[in-house]
Design a protein around this motif. Structure first.
Motif, PDB file in Angstrom:
ATOM      1  N   LEU A 142      -1.171  88.171  31.153  1.00 44.63           N
ATOM      2  CA  LEU A 142      -1.496  86.506  31.297  1.00 44.63           C
ATOM      3  C   LEU A 142      -2.024  86.491  32.587  1.00 44.63           C
ATOM      4  CD1 LEU A 142       1.275  84.592  29.500  1.00 44.63           C
ATOM      5  CD2 LEU A 142      -0.884  85.606  28.551  1.00 44.63           C
ATOM      6  N   ASP A 143      -2.869  85.460  32.815  1.00 50.22           N
ATOM      7  CA  ASP A 143      -3.367  84.724  34.188  1.00 50.22           C
ATOM      8  C   ASP A 143      -3.917  85.776  34.982  1.00 50.22           C
ATOM      9  OD1 ASP A 143      -2.520  82.319  33.674  1.00 50.22           O
ATOM     10  OD2 ASP A 143      -0.680  82.881  34.330  1.00 50.22           O
ATOM     11  N   GLY A 144      -4.679  86.740  34.452  1.00 48.38           N
ATOM     12  CA  GLY A 144      -5.406  88.048  35.136  1.00 48.38           C
ATOM     13  C   GLY A 144      -6.144  87.538  36.243  1.00 48.38           C
ATOM     14  N   TRP A 145      -6.908  86.291  36.144  1.00 45.84           N
ATOM     15  CA  TRP A 145      -7.820  85.866  37.232  1.00 45.84           C
ATOM     16  C   TRP A 145      -6.701  85.540  38.661  1.00 45.84           C
ATOM     17  CZ3 TRP A 145      -6.694  81.222  39.282  1.00 45.84           C
ATOM     18  CH2 TRP A 145      -5.986  80.381  38.841  1.00 45.84           C
ATOM     19  N   ALA A 146      -5.463  85.254  38.505  1.00 45.06           N
ATOM     20  CA  ALA A 146      -4.836  84.964  39.429  1.00 45.06           C
ATOM     21  C   ALA A 146      -4.705  86.405  40.224  1.00 45.06           C
ATOM     22  CB  ALA A 146      -3.458  84.657  39.375  1.00 45.06           C
ATOM     23  N   MET A 147      -4.655  87.344  39.849  1.00 45.16           N
ATOM     24  CA  MET A 147      -4.597  88.843  40.676  1.00 45.16           C
ATOM     25  C   MET A 147      -5.856  88.963  41.033  1.00 45.16           C
ATOM     26  SD  MET A 147      -1.524  91.132  38.794  1.00 45.16           S
ATOM     27  CE  MET A 147      -2.240  90.963  37.099  1.00 45.16           C
ATOM     28  N   LEU A 148      -6.925  88.905  40.423  1.00 46.79           N
ATOM     29  CA  LEU A 148      -8.263  89.319  40.632  1.00 46.79           C
ATOM     30  C   LEU A 148      -8.591  88.504  41.893  1.00 46.79           C
ATOM     31  CD1 LEU A 148      -9.804  90.130  37.318  1.00 46.79           C
ATOM     32  CD2 LEU A 148      -9.140  91.860  39.039  1.00 46.79           C
ATOM     33  N   GLY A 149      -8.246  87.154  41.756  1.00 46.25           N
ATOM     34  CA  GLY A 149      -8.927  86.153  42.803  1.00 46.25           C
ATOM     35  C   GLY A 149      -8.060  86.455  44.218  1.00 46.25           C
ATOM     36  N   ALA A 177      -8.288  87.576  31.058  1.00 49.71           N
ATOM     37  CA  ALA A 177      -9.336  87.537  32.456  1.00 49.71           C
ATOM     38  C   ALA A 177     -10.770  87.510  31.910  1.00 49.71           C
ATOM     39  CB  ALA A 177      -8.974  88.934  33.036  1.00 49.71           C
ATOM     40  N   GLU A 178     -11.636  87.272  32.711  1.00 51.62           N
ATOM     41  CA  GLU A 178     -13.125  87.589  32.589  1.00 51.62           C
ATOM     42  C   GLU A 178     -13.597  88.848  31.950  1.00 51.62           C
ATOM     43  OE1 GLU A 178     -16.767  87.105  31.574  1.00 51.62           O
ATOM     44  OE2 GLU A 178     -15.582  85.270  32.038  1.00 51.62           O
ATOM     45  N   PRO A 179     -14.026  89.071  30.675  1.00 53.57           N
ATOM     46  CA  PRO A 179     -14.131  90.557  30.285  1.00 53.57           C
ATOM     47  C   PRO A 179     -15.246  91.304  31.000  1.00 53.57           C
ATOM     48  CG  PRO A 179     -14.170  88.708  28.468  1.00 53.57           C
ATOM     49  CD  PRO A 179     -14.368  88.039  29.901  1.00 53.57           C
ATOM     50  N   THR A 180     -16.153  90.516  31.831  1.00 58.69           N
ATOM     51  CA  THR A 180     -17.182  91.500  32.314  1.00 58.69           C
ATOM     52  C   THR A 180     -16.697  92.200  33.659  1.00 58.69           C
ATOM     53  OG1 THR A 180     -18.195  89.419  33.309  1.00 58.69           O
ATOM     54  CG2 THR A 180     -19.258  89.803  31.107  1.00 58.69           C
ATOM     55  N   LEU A 181     -15.554  91.659  34.198  1.00 57.81           N
ATOM     56  CA  LEU A 181     -15.317  92.095  35.592  1.00 57.81           C
ATOM     57  C   LEU A 181     -14.949  93.634  35.568  1.00 57.81           C
ATOM     58  CD1 LEU A 181     -13.003  89.152  36.799  1.00 57.81           C
ATOM     59  CD2 LEU A 181     -15.414  89.560  37.303  1.00 57.81           C
ATOM     60  N   ARG A 182     -15.271  94.309  36.577  1.00 58.92           N
ATOM     61  CA  ARG A 182     -15.335  95.967  36.606  1.00 58.92           C
ATOM     62  C   ARG A 182     -13.589  96.302  36.114  1.00 58.92           C
ATOM     63  NH1 ARG A 182     -16.882  98.470  41.956  1.00 58.92           N
ATOM     64  NH2 ARG A 182     -18.773  97.508  41.589  1.00 58.92           N
ATOM     65  N   PRO A 183     -12.634  95.698  36.963  1.00 58.65           N
ATOM     66  CA  PRO A 183     -11.217  96.195  36.612  1.00 58.65           C
ATOM     67  C   PRO A 183     -10.995  95.864  35.006  1.00 58.65           C
ATOM     68  CG  PRO A 183     -11.429  94.868  38.403  1.00 58.65           C
ATOM     69  CD  PRO A 183     -12.641  94.625  37.935  1.00 58.65           C
ATOM     70  N   VAL A 184     -11.486  95.046  34.555  1.00 59.74           N
ATOM     71  CA  VAL A 184     -10.999  94.517  33.043  1.00 59.74           C
ATOM     72  C   VAL A 184     -11.814  95.656  32.316  1.00 59.74           C
ATOM     73  CG1 VAL A 184     -11.300  92.960  31.450  1.00 59.74           C
ATOM     74  CG2 VAL A 184     -10.946  92.099  33.425  1.00 59.74           C
ATOM     75  N   GLN A 185     -13.321  95.934  32.483  1.00 60.94           N
ATOM     76  CA  GLN A 185     -13.870  97.007  31.690  1.00 60.94           C
ATOM     77  C   GLN A 185     -13.089  98.358  31.868  1.00 60.94           C
ATOM     78  OE1 GLN A 185     -16.536  96.672  29.563  1.00 60.94           O
ATOM     79  NE2 GLN A 185     -15.757  94.578  29.750  1.00 60.94           N
ATOM     80  N   ALA A 186     -12.515  98.508  33.267  1.00 53.08           N
ATOM     81  CA  ALA A 186     -11.851  99.862  33.522  1.00 53.08           C
ATOM     82  C   ALA A 186     -10.494 100.044  32.508  1.00 53.08           C
ATOM     83  CB  ALA A 186     -11.642 100.114  34.760  1.00 53.08           C
ATOM     84  N   LEU A 187      -9.964  98.887  32.333  1.00 52.75           N
ATOM     85  CA  LEU A 187      -8.816  98.674  31.418  1.00 52.75           C
ATOM     86  C   LEU A 187      -9.334  98.863  30.010  1.00 52.75           C
ATOM     87  CD1 LEU A 187      -5.725  98.376  31.045  1.00 52.75           C
ATOM     88  CD2 LEU A 187      -6.233  95.936  31.069  1.00 52.75           C
TER      89      LEU A 187
END
Length: 714
Positions: A540-547, A581-591
């Motif tokens: 949950l709240d992936g954007w909080a860590m990415l931000g 989290a936003e699907p297009t972000l690089r860490p999300v795509q790497a996951l």
């Protein structure tokens, strides 16, 4: 007799006997004076009467050795490597560190015995040999000096980290007899990796391979580490494994016990207690035990004939020492690999940029599984945006998007479901519901938090806010920015009333949970292992860590996600992970692709273009504005150094403990970053250390803190 050639003519007319006497007098005058055989009436050691001692003062301007006389009664015990006590501050040892030293007894280590001293004055005598146990070997001293030089610290500070406190009862207890080398193990699950068999074979044959190991998800990593240790022991050498926490150490300890039996290795963790831990450390130093697994402090373990150093999850911040000079376990093990010419293994489910650089530079080789093997082992990863809210009331209450709700409901039919929440505690931070701008206090600009009873208050100054409105869009509605583990557990409990909810975090960290259906709410790093694996996981709240305003935000978010997802069952068993989290972000795509190595390589390329670590070396200089300016003006930086800043540091809220990278409570501090190319790192550390030592020797008032390679430069 007249003289035409100056002062040398006085001997021209002397008889041969007189000339011989003159030459003998000159020879004696030019010969260093032997130390007196007595000191204040006490006889000194007949052989090597001078002891060179490192006093345990831990300040830079005293980072050198001092000579002491060795009394005859201490001659036998005063051997290199033992702990001693000496009088420091009297006579020739009187120094000033902002106050006068009185000459009291201080601890130290006896470095060497010498026939003479290069000091011309009278020497104080050793006051006491604390123990005849030689705890400081030449190898450990050399490693400590290398670490001190790399991190611009004092040797005494490093030795405080390297040598544990003494326990007399542990020293009196005999260490067990050394066991013969075991047989080389079979490769086991190392066969899943493309070069796993060759890696174990190289260790068992006495060679020293260096590898970056991208471990497959699942619980087998501890057994694989243990097999690498046993393969090294089979070659007649020692092995050292450093893990981030006690739970990981327990898993590797259990795996080693299954392969080697009881008593064949040492477990060095703080949980063991001072006496037991020191007894284990002594068994390693005496050569009785040649395999060590432990947490951060074990990086200095004095393993005999070291053949392998290994670190698990080098991106975990627990590997970064918080005491001066704040070394990182990965860098210490890299120094050991170079000094001892031994094998090196960095393993993790994820991959740090520093580890990727070891492979890119050719220093280490990748140790990975094929893509088909990765797909069979990893769970399915699905992504959803944070705005994809659930359509029914229960999902809306639990803050779950519809996809996450469905995955959780389906997973609970087959086993436990892990829910990762990026922040501890109950109190949520608030943001505007319309534009998501953080809600801040009008008085101090601190973050607004939801308090008990529905009140809104500042997390810094504590003021209650009753009439908030968004300064960006004018909105009046708030939403929870990040909700802590306790509140998430309560909300999920209401949404799934028939399912037990367990929490794992700061107050209580669970090691394992049963394989029966349950919701397990955890903060990053505290995820328990489920028997048989989790059926699903919600991140949950992936954007909080990415931000986070941090250079490592993406890398750290991916590391935390993969650590949780690795505990989920493989996709062929129905294991599913949902990341919000936003699907297009690089860490999300790497996951989604389960490709942390590719992510780290791309991060390394971008940092090289920008001149960021690890391509460059950095140092953080922090203190008051005047102190930082004075220090930077005095230090003689390398010609290729670049000073960034200084900039203000965030204040520590009243009544809160000081956070890393924040100013002390009630003080206004600034921080400057000094950047140099990687090849100038040693010169930078030396310059900063010299300037800091000079500043301390002058007794400058305001403190300046220097940290080499700070983990957070956001």
């Amino acid at each position: 007799m007249s003289s035409e050639n100056g002062r040398g003519d006085g001997a021209q007319g002397a008889a041969p006997e007189q000339l011989a006497l003159i030459r003998e007098s000159v020879r004696k005058a030019n010969t260093p004076r032997a130390k007196p055989r007595t000191w204040r009436g006490a006889a000194l050691a007949a052989r090597l009467p001078v002891a060179r001692v490192l006093v345990d003062k831990g300040v830079l301007h005293l980072d050198r050795y001092f000579d002491y006389a060795v009394p005859e009664e201490l001659d036998e015990q005063a051997q290199p490597g033992v702990r001693v006590r000496v009088r420091f501050g009297a006579g020739r040892h009187r120094v000033r560190e902002g106050r006068r030293e009185g000459g009291g007894l201080v601890d130290g280590f006896l470095i060497e015995r010498r026939a003479e001293s290069d000091y011309s004055g009278p020497l104080a005598a050793l006051a006491q040999v604390v123990s005849p146990e030689p705890v400081l070997s030449e190898e450990l001293l050399g490693l400590a000096r290398a670490v001190a030089d790399r991190y611009a610290g004092s040797l005494a500070d490093v030795l405080q980290l390297a040598v544990p406190p003494r326990s007399a009862r542990a020293e009196q207890r005999p260490s067990p007899a050394a066991l013969p080398p075991p047989s080389a193990p079979d490769t086991g699950s190392w066969d899943r990796y493309e070069h796993g068999h060759a890696f174990l074979g190289a260790l068992a044959s006495g060679r020293s391979p260096r590898a970056l190991w991208h471990a497959l998800p699942g619980p087998l990593w501890s057994e694989e580490l243990a097999r690498a240790v046993v393969a090294t022991l089979a070659s007649g050498r020692g092995a050292l494994v450093v893990v981030p926490d006690g739970r990981s150490a327990t898993r590797v300890d259990r795996a080693l016990t299954e392969l080697l039996g009881e008593g064949a290795h040492a477990l060095l963790t703080a949980d063991a207690g001072p006496e037991k831990r020191y007894a284990q450390w002594l068994a390693v130093r005496r050569g009785s035990v040649r395999a060590v697994v432990g947490t951060r402090a074990a990086m200095f373990a004095p393993v005999t004939d070291l053949g392998l150093v290994a670190i698990w999850d080098d991106g975990d911040d627990s590997h970064s020492e918080q005491h001066a000079p704040q070394p990182h376990a990965r860098d210490v093990l890299l120094l050991r690999a170079a000094l001892d010419k031994c094998a090196f293994l960095a393993g993790s489910w994820s991959c740090t940029v520093e580890a990727a650089q070891l492979v890119e530079s050719g220093w280490a080789r990748p140790l990975v599984a094929g893509r088909e093997q990765v797909r069979r082992t990893a769970p399915v990863v699905r992504t959803v945006g944070d705005d994809d809210l659930a359509r029914d009331e229960a999902a809306r209450a639990a803050r779950l998007p519809s996809v996450a709700w469905q995955v959780a409901r389906e997973g609970l039919r087959h086993g436990p479901v892990l829910v990762q929440v990026p922040r501890r505690g109950y109190v949520p931070r608030m943001a505007c519901a319309r534009c998501r701008a953080p809600a801040r206090c009008r008085h101090c600009a601190g973050p607004l938090e939801g308090k008990d009873g529905g009140l809104l208050g500042c997390g810094w100054c504590g003021r209650v806010e009753s009439g908030w409105h968004c300064l960006e869009c004018g909105g009046f509605r708030l939403r929870a920015q990040v909700v802590g583990a306790r509140r998430t557990a309560e909300e999920l409990g209401r949404a799934f009333p028939a399912v037990p909810v367990r929490t794992s975090g700061r107050e209580q960290v669970l090691d394992t949970v049963p394989g029966t259906p349950a919701l397990v709410v955890s903060t990053p790093g505290a995820e328990p292992v489920a028997e048989g694996g989790y059926a699903a996981a919600l991140l949950l709240d992936g954007w909080a860590m990415l931000g986070r305003p941090d250079l490592r935000a993406g890398e750290e978010a991916l590391r935390r996600w993969i650590a949780a997802a690795a505990l989920v069952r493989p996709q062929e068993q129905g294991g599913t992970v949902v990341v919000v989290a936003e699907p297009t972000l690089r860490p999300v795509q790497a996951l989604v692709r389960w490709d942390p190595v590719g992510h780290a390589v791309r991060e390394l390329t971008e940092r090289a273009e920008l001149g960021f670590p690890p391509v460059s070396r950095m140092a953080a200089v922090s203190g008051t504005a005047a102190a930082v300016a004075e220090y930077l003006a005095a230090v003689e930086l390398p010609p290729d150094a670049e000073v960034l800043g200084p900039v203000p540091l965030p204040p520590t809220p009243p009544g809160r403990p000081r956070r890393p990278g924040a100013a002390p409570p009630g003080e206004h501090w600034e921080r400057a970053l000094v950047r140099v190319p990687r090849g100038s790192g040693a010169a930078l550390a030396s310059a900063l250390k010299t300037a800091q030592a000079a500043r301390l020797a002058r007794g400058s008032g305001a403190p300046v803190r220097v940290r080499i390679d700070p983990p957070d430069i956001g």
